[in-house]
Design a protein around this motif. Structure first.
Motif, short mmCIF file in Angstrom:
data_model
loop_
_atom_site.label_atom_id
_atom_site.label_comp_id
_atom_site.label_asym_id
_atom_site.label_seq_id
_atom_site.Cartn_x
_atom_site.Cartn_y
_atom_site.Cartn_z
N PRO A 17 -16.58 51.77 33.85
CA PRO A 17 -17.52 51.69 35.07
C PRO A 17 -17.10 52.77 36.30
O PRO A 17 -18.48 53.03 36.57
N GLU A 18 -15.07 52.93 36.41
CA GLU A 18 -14.79 54.04 37.16
C GLU A 18 -16.34 55.34 37.44
O GLU A 18 -16.34 56.34 38.61
N LEU A 24 -22.47 58.28 39.90
CA LEU A 24 -23.36 58.13 41.15
C LEU A 24 -23.69 57.84 42.64
O LEU A 24 -24.62 57.88 43.19
N THR A 25 -22.44 58.17 42.76
CA THR A 25 -22.00 58.59 44.56
C THR A 25 -20.85 60.26 45.07
O THR A 25 -20.93 60.49 45.78
N PRO A 71 -16.18 49.20 40.50
CA PRO A 71 -17.05 50.21 40.49
C PRO A 71 -17.83 49.65 39.48
O PRO A 71 -18.80 49.81 38.71
N THR A 72 -18.80 48.73 40.11
CA THR A 72 -19.84 47.59 39.76
C THR A 72 -20.73 47.49 40.30
O THR A 72 -21.59 46.96 39.69
N ARG A 73 -20.60 47.74 41.78
CA ARG A 73 -21.53 47.22 42.45
C ARG A 73 -21.85 47.90 43.64
O ARG A 73 -21.21 47.98 44.31
N LEU A 74 -23.17 48.49 43.49
CA LEU A 74 -24.06 49.24 44.77
C LEU A 74 -25.46 48.68 44.95
O LEU A 74 -26.16 49.04 44.25
N PHE A 94 -27.68 49.19 42.02
CA PHE A 94 -26.94 49.51 39.80
C PHE A 94 -26.10 48.32 40.16
O PHE A 94 -25.23 48.56 41.09
N ASP A 95 -25.96 47.91 39.20
CA ASP A 95 -25.89 47.03 38.25
C ASP A 95 -24.40 47.60 37.48
O ASP A 95 -25.60 47.67 35.93
N ILE A 96 -22.88 47.64 37.74
CA ILE A 96 -21.92 48.51 36.15
C ILE A 96 -21.45 47.59 35.56
O ILE A 96 -20.77 47.05 36.58
#
Length: 150
Positions: A17-18, A24-25, A71-74, A94-96
């Motif tokens: 996830p990280e 993404l960021t 690192p799981t949701r944006l 974004f769901d990770i």
């Protein structure tokens, strides 16, 4: 007024996830597989921009960070710059979700204004996320930009 539309896309990536969150960021990484730099401090309430990588730093998409849970949701809003207050932005989530050595990345683009906007994102997200998957798993993007394919 008609109900707003949404588009959902799911991709599975061999990663942590990280690493997905960073891809993404981080402006440098988004530039490598997306052709634009995602620029923000990624704090709730902060602005973000999807900037060209041609040196002009022109933002083609702008928005606000609605939720940021590394690192799981944006969650961000998504709008064309200069559209004014009358236009409601759409929203991208974004769901990770980790599962052993893989991650399920679910992208939900909601509050789309109509079929034309839904068709546009339906053509864009699969190309971007395929390039992201290849970039994460191999260290390089696809040999051609998939969004340019007719």
């Amino acid at each position: 007024m008609a109900d707003k539309l949404e588009f959902v896309y799911v991709v599975y990536i061999e990663s942590a996830p990280e690493k997905i969150w960073t891809a993404l960021t981080d402006p440098g990484q988004t530039a490598a597989y997306w052709g634009h730099s995602n620029v923000s401090d990624w704090q709730v309430g902060s602005q973000w921009e999807h900037q060209r990588t041609d040196g002009s730093r022109v933002a083609e998409v702008v928005g606000t960070v609605v939720e940021s849970a590394p690192p799981t949701r944006l969650v961000t809003t998504w709008a064309e710059p200069g559209t004014g207050q009358e236009a409601e932005p759409s929203r991208v989530t974004f769901d990770i979700a980790p599962y052993g050595e893989i991650v399920r990345l679910t992208v939900t683009h909601q509050d789309l204004a109509g079929e034309a906007e839904r068709d546009a994102v339906a053509g864009g997200w699969p190309a971007v996320l395929s390039n992201l998957k290849t970039f994460i798993e191999t260290g390089r993007p696809l040999p051609q930009e998939p969004w340019t394919m007719p």
